[in-house]
Design an enzyme around this catalytic site. Structure first.
Site, PDB file in Angstrom:
ATOM      1  N   PHE A  86       9.008  45.869  72.182  1.00  0.00           N
ATOM      2  CA  PHE A  86       8.110  45.481  73.274  1.00  0.00           C
ATOM      3  C   PHE A  86       8.464  46.263  74.533  1.00  0.00           C
ATOM      4  O   PHE A  86       9.638  46.545  74.776  1.00  0.00           O
ATOM      5  CB  PHE A  86       8.283  43.984  73.588  1.00  0.00           C
ATOM      6  CG  PHE A  86       7.863  43.066  72.478  1.00  0.00           C
ATOM      7  CD1 PHE A  86       8.683  42.868  71.375  1.00  0.00           C
ATOM      8  CD2 PHE A  86       6.645  42.395  72.530  1.00  0.00           C
ATOM      9  CE1 PHE A  86       8.304  42.022  70.337  1.00  0.00           C
ATOM     10  CE2 PHE A  86       6.251  41.550  71.502  1.00  0.00           C
ATOM     11  CZ  PHE A  86       7.083  41.367  70.402  1.00  0.00           C
ATOM     12  N   THR A 132       9.849  44.422  65.872  1.00  0.00           N
ATOM     13  CA  THR A 132       8.820  44.841  66.818  1.00  0.00           C
ATOM     14  C   THR A 132       9.489  45.163  68.148  1.00  0.00           C
ATOM     15  O   THR A 132      10.389  44.442  68.585  1.00  0.00           O
ATOM     16  CB  THR A 132       7.747  43.749  66.993  1.00  0.00           C
ATOM     17  OG1 THR A 132       7.158  43.510  65.726  1.00  0.00           O
ATOM     18  CG2 THR A 132       6.665  44.178  67.962  1.00  0.00           C
TER      19      THR A 132
END
Ligand code: PEP
Ligand code: MN
Length: 640
Positions: A538, A536
């Protein structure tokens, strides 16, 4: 022995225990851990542990089984983080130290320091006293070399390390270096170890040419017993029968040592291999083995180097290596150690003023989710340990927290390699023009089956997690828990919080390891996701006034933009062609509906910044002229 103190021990009782042990001839070190406070007592004396156990305030006494005491994990469970100036070595960081084998001249040092700093090194190396195999080889510039190393370190704002070879040089060198280096050939020069240990300064302790791990740790013990607790171990290859490389890099020593000691261990691929082409792959192997950093030889002109030219990297090779190390960091759950880049004088003054104003209130970083969430992990990796974490219920709460000044930064997901873009955060960013993207962070999403301690696989009837967590672990669930009910939950760490509060062994959760740790639960199965390439990304967001401070940490190489175009043929194409015509690489394109304007879209673009920023400035001017609306969402350093 380790003297474990009772939680409620009074300062007077503590003093009494300490003086009792000192009077009996022990060296006493207080170690404040997350769970207990202990006294480590080491020395030649022997004593019946029961006499200590009877003292008021003492909970228990545990002997240390290993011959090295202060260095052992038994003595201190938490990783030691060695601080060298503003650089930290240990814990979740990977620190890159670089520089030439030997200091040769002012120009050589300045040129190398500039290039390694720009590439991401946080500390500068350079030998001034060279223990060479041949007495006819270059022996180093001595104190003159230390002066040049210091100058280059100061000019590019990096702490420095250099090898000490003689006890009589220790006091002189202490005036120049930030960290002593003990070379492989001197690992068992005990008089040198004692003298260096007495300074209390950080020490980089190379493993001896044919030292066992135990001998190496005993050398660290000498340093620690003499007065320093700031020791970094360095695996630099050992002597074996193999002649293809200069030495044999013992990567397996890294996880072994990390188990036996709390001290950080780094690796030296340059002396381990002796061959330039082997340095980059072995650096990655060192990081993959769990080391806290690497020390690499780099030279601006290796052909002319006075020592170790054949193993020295060219500056461009080193820059590529740091990039690759950074890409590897999330795989091993670490982040690259960074220090602020050198700022122009005007910015530096502003920054110093800001830090003075905020002297005692630490940074606040907002993330979405409950404690232990992957987002918290991303936030922690992006800031120093002293930053306070603010858990927000929703993404929009996290935006509000930064906007209102309740938080200084927010770390929010924008994209997952399996799930795609997190649209909510792009939409919120569009609604918050006062915020800007200052950085990026990448986290590997590794799922685990988490249970109440003592639970066995056969006890589990229900598994709780975010729908994505359940989906991403489907193969594991079908194979190992085919009959368990899968219960969707609002987030992964929240599911762990729930099973912890229920204390029920028939329910399990799927989440990241930090959540298990945070809620005191047990990881029953690790890495249960079907596809391991699950990352992921960010964004780190800030108000404009906090942007430069963060951005100054490393050279920006990426930009995020948003724009809308008029409803006519080729309008989007026109802007994309402008980007292409500038030779700028676009890495992402998304479109989002504009609230209140049916069938109109806002486009989000991510770009690689060109070397020449003027090209980017021209591009933004051209887009501004063509688009209906346009905004630079942020300029930052990419995490990938
Ligand atoms: C060095 O780092 O320059 C050096 C001589 O290393 P080692 O002591 O590991 O041989
Ligand atoms: Mn060398």
């Amino acid at each position: 022995m380790i003297v474990i103190l009772k939680q409620g021990i009074t300062p007077q009782e503590k003093d009494k225990v300490r003086s009792f042990l000192s009077e009996k001839g022990f060296i006493v070190k207080e170690i404040i851990g997350q769970e207990d406070t202990v006294f480590g007592a080491v020395g030649k004396s022997t004593i019946d542990p029961r006499t200590v156990e009877l003292l008021p305030g003492v909970s228990s006494v545990v002997p240390i089984s290993k011959p090295y005491k202060l260095a052992s994990r038994e003595m201190k469970k938490e990783d030691t983080i060695v601080k060298v100036g503003k650089v930290k070595i240990g814990g979740g960081r990977v620190a890159v130290i670089a520089g030439p084998c030997a200091v040769e001249s002012y120009d050589q040092m300045m040129s190398i320091a500039e290039s390694v700093r720009e590439a991401g090194a946080v500390m500068l190396r350079g030998g001034a006293f060279k223990p060479r195999t041949s007495p006819y080889a270059f022996q180093g510039l001595g104190e003159e070399g230390l002066k040049l190393l210091r100058k280059a370190g100061d000019a590019f704002d990096m702490p420095i390390t250099s090898e000490v070879v003689s006890p009589s040089d220790v006091a002189m060198m202490a005036g120049y270096v930030d960290m002593f280096q003990i070379g492989a050939r001197n690992m068992q020069n005990f008089e040198l170890l004692k003298e260096v240990g007495k300074t209390g300064m950080p020490v980089l302790l190379k493993r001896g040419l044919s030292a066992t791990i135990e001998e190496w740790l005993m050398a660290a013990e000498y340093l620690m017993a003499s007065g320093t607790d700031q020791v970094v171990l360095c695996e630099r290859g050992i002597r074996t029968y193999e002649k293809a490389t200069r030495n044999t890099l013992d990567c397996s020593a890294i996880p072994v040592v990390q188990k036996l000691t709390h001290l950080p261990v780094i690796g030296d691929p340059s002396h381990a291999t002796g061959i330039r082409d082997m340095v980059a792959p072995m650096s990655l192997a060192i990081v993959a083995s769990g080391a806290s950093g690497v020390i690499v030889e780099v030279h601006n002109c290796p052909e002319k180097a006075l020592s170790d030219g054949p193993q020295s990297l060219y500056p461009q090779q080193f820059a590529k290596l740091v990039h690759d190390i950074q890409a590897l960091c999330p795989v091993v759950g670490k982040s690259l150690e960074k220090i602020p880049r050198i700022l122009p004088q005007s910015m530096r003054t502003k920054r110093e003023e800001e830090s003075r104003d905020k002297a005692d209130d630490s940074l606040v970083v907002a993330f979405q989710g409950v404690r232990g969430a992957f987002s918290e992990l991303a936030a922690r990796r992006s800031f120093d340990e002293s930053a306070a974490m603010l858990a927000c219920h929703s993404f929009s709460d996290a935006f509000e927290a930064v906007s209102s000044g309740k938080a200084d930064y927010a770390v929010l997901p924008v994209e997952n390699t399996l799930g795609g873009t997190v649209y909510d955060n792009l939409d919120l960013l569009a609604m918050h023009p006062e915020l800007t993207v200052v950085g990026e962070q990448q986290v590997r999403v590794m799922h685990n089956l988490i249970v109440v301690p003592g639970t066995r696989m056969e006890d589990i009837r229900k598994v709780y997690s975010h729908p994505q967590g359940l989906q991403q672990c489907r193969a594991f669930l079908e194979r190992e828990l085919p009959d368990a009910e899968r219960v969707p939950f609002f987030d992964t760490a929240g599911a762990v919080e729930y099973i912890a509060s229920a204390g029920d062994k028939s329910i399990a959760a799927i989440a990241g390891a930090p959540a298990a740790h945070y809620y005191g639960m047990e990881v029953l199965r690790q890495g249960i996701e079907t596809d391991a390439s699950n990352y992921t990304r960010f964004y780190i967001l800030a108000r404009e006034e906090n942007a430069d401070v963060f951005r100054s940490q490393s050279k920006p190489d990426k930009a995020s933009l948003s724009f809308s175009v008029s409803d006519e043929p080729g309008a989007l194409m026109d802007i994309l062609s402008t980007i292409a015509a500038k030779g700028i690489n676009m890495t992402k394109l998304e479109s989002r509906p504009i609230p209140g304007k049916p069938w109109e879209y806002l486009f989000f673009v991510e770009l690689q910044l060109p070397e020449n920023m003027a090209g980017f400035d021209e591009l933004t001017e051209e887009i501004r002229a063509k688009a209906v609306s346009f905004r630079v969402l942020g300029i930052y350093t990419s995490a990938i």
